[in-house]
Design an enzyme around this catalytic site. Structure first.
Site, PDB file in Angstrom:
ATOM      1  N   THR A 223       0.837  -1.190   0.000  1.00  0.00           N
ATOM      2  CA  THR A 223       0.000   0.000   0.000  1.00  0.00           C
ATOM      3  C   THR A 223       0.876   1.245   0.000  1.00  0.00           C
ATOM      4  OG1 THR A 223      -1.728  -1.151   1.185  1.00  0.00           O
ATOM      5  CG2 THR A 223      -1.638   1.217   1.521  1.00  0.00           C
ATOM      6  N   ARG A 251     -14.078  -7.823  -0.307  1.00  0.00           N
ATOM      7  CA  ARG A 251     -13.428  -7.457   0.961  1.00  0.00           C
ATOM      8  C   ARG A 251     -12.856  -6.031   0.883  1.00  0.00           C
ATOM      9  NH1 ARG A 251      -7.926  -5.789   2.252  1.00  0.00           N
ATOM     10  NH2 ARG A 251      -7.490  -6.387   4.397  1.00  0.00           N
ATOM     11  N   GLY A 253     -10.399  -3.303   3.102  1.00  0.00           N
ATOM     12  CA  GLY A 253      -9.457  -3.217   4.215  1.00  0.00           C
ATOM     13  C   GLY A 253      -9.533  -1.894   4.938  1.00  0.00           C
ATOM     14  N   ASP A 254      -8.442  -1.553   5.588  1.00  0.00           N
ATOM     15  CA  ASP A 254      -8.412  -0.336   6.407  1.00  0.00           C
ATOM     16  C   ASP A 254      -8.156   0.932   5.593  1.00  0.00           C
ATOM     17  OD1 ASP A 254      -5.835  -1.464   5.888  1.00  0.00           O
ATOM     18  OD2 ASP A 254      -4.980  -0.002   7.282  1.00  0.00           O
ATOM     19  N   THR A 274      -0.345   1.046   6.895  1.00  0.00           N
ATOM     20  CA  THR A 274      -0.207  -0.082   5.975  1.00  0.00           C
ATOM     21  C   THR A 274      -0.024  -1.353   6.791  1.00  0.00           C
ATOM     22  OG1 THR A 274       1.123  -1.131   4.266  1.00  0.00           O
ATOM     23  CG2 THR A 274       2.285   0.405   5.714  1.00  0.00           C
ATOM     24  N   GLY A 275      -0.704  -2.401   6.393  1.00  0.00           N
ATOM     25  CA  GLY A 275      -0.576  -3.637   7.158  1.00  0.00           C
ATOM     26  C   GLY A 275      -1.795  -4.498   6.974  1.00  0.00           C
TER      27      GLY A 275
HETATM   28  N1  ASP Z   1      -3.768  -2.363   4.614  1.00  0.00           N
HETATM   29  C1  ASP Z   1      -4.029  -2.914   3.320  1.00  0.00           C
HETATM   30  C2  ASP Z   1      -5.276  -3.728   3.372  1.00  0.00           C
HETATM   31  O1  ASP Z   1      -5.479  -4.458   4.322  1.00  0.00           O
HETATM   32  C3  ASP Z   1      -2.899  -3.759   2.823  1.00  0.00           C
HETATM   33  C4  ASP Z   1      -1.550  -3.097   2.844  1.00  0.00           C
HETATM   34  O2  ASP Z   1      -1.299  -2.219   3.647  1.00  0.00           O
HETATM   35  O3  ASP Z   1      -0.728  -3.461   2.001  1.00  0.00           O
HETATM   36  O4  ASP Z   1      -6.031  -3.708   2.443  1.00  0.00           O
END
Ligand code: ASP
Length: 358
Positions: A223, A251, A253-254, A274-275
Site C-alpha cells: 500500500t 473485501r 481493508g483499512d 499499511t498492514g
Molecule cells: N492495509 C491494506 C489492506 O489491508 C494492505 C496493505 O497495507 O498493504 O487492504
C-alpha cells in the site's frame, strides 16, 4: 507619617518583585519562541510504500535501487509543492499519484489481484484543518483512486463511495475510466497463482478458504501513503491500495476507512497506515494515535509505538504507519521486517529506509 513611609517602602518592594517575575516570564517566552519553529520553518512530508516481510536477503540490489529511486521521485514532488507554499492536501495526493502510477507498489497500476483475478482498489484522504474526508472502496476502473477520494471529499455530500456507484460518480465528475486490464502486472498475477496453489494444500481446518498469509513472500504489503504539514500549519493524510492478494467477497481493508487507514487533525497529527487491514480496522490505528496525543498529551512517537508495537500485535496483526505532527515531528513505526518509507523536512534533508534499523 512613619506608617505611610513603611507602606510606600512595602509597595516599592512588591512592585520590584512583580517586575522581576514579569521579566522572568517574558524571558521564558522568548526562549520558547526560539525553540518552537513557525509552520513555515517546519513543514515536512513522509511517505510509505507498504510494510511487510521485506528482507534484505530476498531483495536484489537493482530492485532495492528501483524502490529507492521511486520513493525519492515521489517525495520530491510533494516536497516541492510544500516549498512553493502549496497545501498539504495537494502535496499528499500528487505524491501518491507517482506511486500509484508505478508497478512497484500495491496501489493503482501495481494493485494486487483478488481471488477471481480482478483488481479492486481502495483509497482515502483527510484534511486536518476541516476534518473533512473522502474515500472510495472496491473501484476497478479508476487509474488514480486517491484523486477520486479527493473528489468525494470536495465535490460530494458524502465521505465514502464504493464499487459501481463510485465509478458513476467518477464519470459524472469527468474522470476517465480505464480498462481493468490496465492493472495487470505479471508479477502480481503470479503471486495470486502461488497463493491459490498453497491454498489448495493448506485449507483452514474449519473449511474456510485460507486468506492471503501476510507473512508469505507473496503477500507482502505494498500500500502507499503520504502525510504532510504545510507552511500554513495544515496537516493532510492519504492512503491508496489494491488491498490484499486473494481477497474475496468484495473485501475492504483499512485503507479507505477514516480513522483506521487514514486520519488527520490539525490539533494533533496526520497518519497513514499499511498492514493487515482487518487488525488496523479493529484497532482504529490512525485515529488511536491522534487520540492518545489529544486526550493523554502523549508525543507522536510515544503514541505511534503504543499502537503499532503493543495494541496491533496483541490482537495478532502486523504492519506500520507513517505520521507527522503539527510541529513537524515525524514517526515511522512498524512491527514487520521492513517498511518502504521516506521523509523530507523543511530544509530539504531526505531520509529513505526499507529495513529495520536504517
Ligand atoms: N492495509 C491494506 C489492506 O489491508 C494492505 C496493505 O497495507 O498493504 O487492504
Amino acid at each position: 507619617m512613619k506608617n505611610l513611609k513603611t507602606l510606600t517602602l512595602l509597595i516599592s518592594i512588591l512592585t520590584l518583585f512583580s517586575c522581576k517575575s514579569e521579566v522572568k516570564d517574558s524571558e521564558i517566552d522568548s526562549k520558547n519562541e526560539e525553540v518552537a519553529k513557525t509552520p513555515a520553518e517546519n513543514f515536512g512530508i513522509v511517505i510509505h510504500g507498504g510494510a511487510g516481510t521485506i528482507l534484505k536477503e530476498n531483495m536484489s540490489d537493482s530492485l532495492e535501487r528501483a524502490y529507492k529511486i521511486k520513493l525519492e521521485e515521489a517525495i520530491r514532488v510533494g516536497h516541492e509543492i510544500l516549498k512553493q507554499g502549496g497545501t498539504a492536501m495537494e502535496a499528499v495526493t500528487k505524491t501518491i499519484n507517482v506511486m500509484e502510477d508505478s508497478p512497484l507498489f500495491n496501489a493503482g497500476k501495481g494493485a494486487v489481484f483478488t481471488h477471481e483475478g480482478a483488481n479492486e482498489l481502495d483509497a482515502s484522504v483527510m484534511d486536518g484543518a476541516t476534518l473533512n474526508a473522502g474515500a472510495v472502496a472496491g473501484v476497478t476502473r479508476i487509474k488514480n483512486p486517491i484523486d477520486l477520494a479527493l473528489a468525494v471529499m470536495n465535490d460530494s455530500p458524502h465521505v465514502m463511495l464504493s464499487g459501481k456507484g463510485a465509478e458513476m460518480f467518477a464519470q459524472e465528475r469527468g474522470f476517465e475510466l480505464v480498462d481493468p486490464a490496465y492493472f495487470y502486472t505479471e508479477n502480481r498475477y503470479q503471486s495470486l497463482q502461488r497463493i491459490k496453489e498453497k491454498e489448495k494444500t493448506e485449507l483452514d481446518h474449519d473449511g474456510k478458504t485460507a486468506f492471503a498469509d501476510p507473512f508469505s513472500k507473496d503477500s507482502k504489503f505494498g500500500t502507499v501513503g503520504c502525510v504532510a504539514l504545510d507552511k500554513k500549519g495544515n496537516l493532510a493524510a492519504g492512503t491508496s491500495t489494491g488491498g490484499m492478494t486473494n481477497k474475496r467477497w468484495n473485501r475492504i481493508g483499512d485503507a479507505p476507512i477514516i480513522g483506521a487507514g487514514t486520519y488527520a487533525n490539525n490539533a494533533t497529527c496526520a497518519v497513514s497506515s499499511t498492514g493487515w487491514g482487518e487488525y488496523f480496522i479493529r484497532a482504529m490505528v490512525a485515529h488511536d494515535i491522534s487520540a492518545l496525543m489529544e486526550y493523554k498529551g502523549w508525543s507522536l512517537q510515544q503514541a505511534a509505538e503504543e499502537v503499532i508495537q503493543k495494541k496491533v500485535p496483541a490482537l495478532g496483526g502486523d504492519g506500520g504507519i507513517i505520521s507527522i505532527d503539527k510541529n513537524g515531528n515525524v514517526a515511522m513505526e512498524f512491527n514487520t521486517a521492513g517498511m518502504y518509507r521516506a521523509h523530507m523536512n523543511a530544509t530539504g534533508e531526505l531520509s529513505i529506509g526499507i529495513y529495520k534499523n536504517e
